[in-house]
Design an enzyme around this catalytic site. Structure first.
Site, PDB file in Angstrom:
ATOM      1  N   ASP A   9     -14.910  29.639 -51.380  1.00  0.00           N
ATOM      2  CA  ASP A   9     -14.244  28.370 -51.670  1.00  0.00           C
ATOM      3  C   ASP A   9     -14.451  28.048 -53.146  1.00  0.00           C
ATOM      4  OD1 ASP A   9     -12.920  25.996 -51.400  1.00  0.00           O
ATOM      5  OD2 ASP A   9     -14.477  24.985 -50.251  1.00  0.00           O
ATOM      6  N   ASP A 104      -7.239  28.105 -52.966  1.00  0.00           N
ATOM      7  CA  ASP A 104      -8.627  28.097 -53.427  1.00  0.00           C
ATOM      8  C   ASP A 104      -9.652  28.535 -52.400  1.00  0.00           C
ATOM      9  OD1 ASP A 104      -8.255  25.887 -51.822  1.00  0.00           O
ATOM     10  OD2 ASP A 104      -9.477  24.555 -53.058  1.00  0.00           O
ATOM     11  N   GLU A 105      -9.239  29.058 -51.259  1.00  0.00           N
ATOM     12  CA  GLU A 105     -10.228  29.512 -50.289  1.00  0.00           C
ATOM     13  C   GLU A 105      -9.663  30.605 -49.396  1.00  0.00           C
ATOM     14  OE1 GLU A 105     -11.364  26.774 -47.139  1.00  0.00           O
ATOM     15  OE2 GLU A 105      -9.654  25.490 -47.624  1.00  0.00           O
TER      16      GLU A 105
END
Length: 355
Positions: A9, A104-105
């Protein structure tokens, strides 16, 4: 062999990108998601802004009340996607079993890499280091034997943390976890749970499955399992790759063809290495440039036959670069991509295979 899942993350991703691209924002509360007079919501708040109580999904108007001196910026999704692609390329160096959740993850299955000499923790740390070296951005990781626990772990030591949950510590961690921190427990469910006296994981653990189903319907089964660390380790992956590419952002704007072409040749070699790893060849080569004013320019051409050698890729990239580049224009980013992929066959071989 027991599965080993990593959840990566990026830390306050959008805000961190803005602080990197604009050094004057570093150390200041940055809120990405629109101006205060808009009817929008916060996409990401920097850690400096979070000290004021600002968080993602909060109405922008409320954020402005909590942090009136914050720096409010509209999102630049093209820029975020650009960096996200760089991060994904790093993931692919370790495993093809990837489940992206957002820009983003992502979850990564690294079971096949784990050994006594190469622990899951060390692999996670190495991935985070590679991300930082390539992007100058920090990330946090969680490691466990299923996705649900890996996601919990990645949020436990932010920013830039690495946390491992395994059988020997997982129940203690879950018992002490605030009920709102359990993935999938939204605000409405959290409030109902608190009204029933469920404040932490240990409270949830004490409820039977029958009682939870009575109160929460089918979701009760999932809640019962979550309190005991039970979850799936199966990742939903994209099995068909449509393209392979590499790009780099220069530390300073460059206006020197020789220097840029050296980088382009190296990138072509890296693309070739990735194609070779997966036994792919492709028929469309694309060169991408980003100038100093952040304007993107792309040019592509189709090859006569599928290619995969670095020399071949660079041959086309060299031509495309001179077609798309405007003289005396400083360049911030350059990239090369090979698309229209197919599995390599004898007919794909060229003279380079016989030298």
């Amino acid at each position: 062999m027991e599965r080993r899942i990593i959840h990566i993350d990026m830390d306050a991703f959008f805000a961190q990108v803005e602080q990197m691209d604009n050094p004057k924002y570093k150390g200041k509360p940055v809120i990405v998601g629109g101006k205060s007079h808009n009817r929008g919501v916060v996409s990401t708040a920097s850690y400096e802004a979070r000290k004021f109580g600002v968080h993602s999904a909060m109405p922008t108007r409320q954020a402005h009340k909590l942090c009136p001196d914050g720096i409010y910026l509209p999102p630049r999704f093209d820029r975020y996607k650009e960096i996200s692609n760089t991060v994904k390329d790093i993931f692919l160096k370790y495993t093809e079993i990837i489940e992206p959740l957002s820009l983003d993850e992502a979850y990564l299955d690294i079971t096949h890499l784990v050994s006594k000499e190469n622990t899951a923790r060390s692999i996670a740390v190495n991935i985070q280091k590679e991300i930082f070296d390539a992007t100058k951005l920090t990330s946090s990781s969680g490691v466990s034997y299923n996705k649900y626990l890996a996601k919990i772990a990645s949020g436990m030591n932010k920013p830039a943390g690495t946390t491992v949950l395994h059988y020997s510590n997982v129940q203690d961690v879950l018992n002490g976890l605030q009920i709102g921190k359990f993935p999938g427990v939204g605000r409405v469910t959290e409030e109902k749970m608190k009204s029933l006296g469920i404040y932490e994981g240990r409270d949830l653990y004490n409820w039977s499955e029958t009682e939870l189903v009575r109160e929460f319907g089918k979701r009760g089964e999932s809640l019962y399992q979550k309190a005991r660390g039970i979850g799936t380790a199966e990742l939903k992956i994209e099995r068909v790759r449509k393209s392979v590419g590499k790009e780099t952002t220069f530390n300073y704007d460059i206006n020197d063809d020789r220097e840029i072409l050296k980088v382009l040749e190296k990138l072509s070699g890296k693309v070739s290495t990735n194609l070779d790893r997966h036994q792919f060849a492709g028929r469309v080569v694309t060169v991408k440039l980003k100038t100093a004013d952040y304007t993107s320019h792309t040019k592509q051409m189709m090859t006569d036959n599928p290619i995969f050698h670095g020399e071949e890729i660079y041959h086309y990239a060299y031509t495309l670069y001179h077609e798309v580049n405007e003289p005396d224009t400083p360049i911030r980013l350059i990239g090369v991509q090979v698309a229209h992929l197919s599995e390599r066959t004898y007919r794909n071989l060229t003279m380079y295979d016989f030298l």
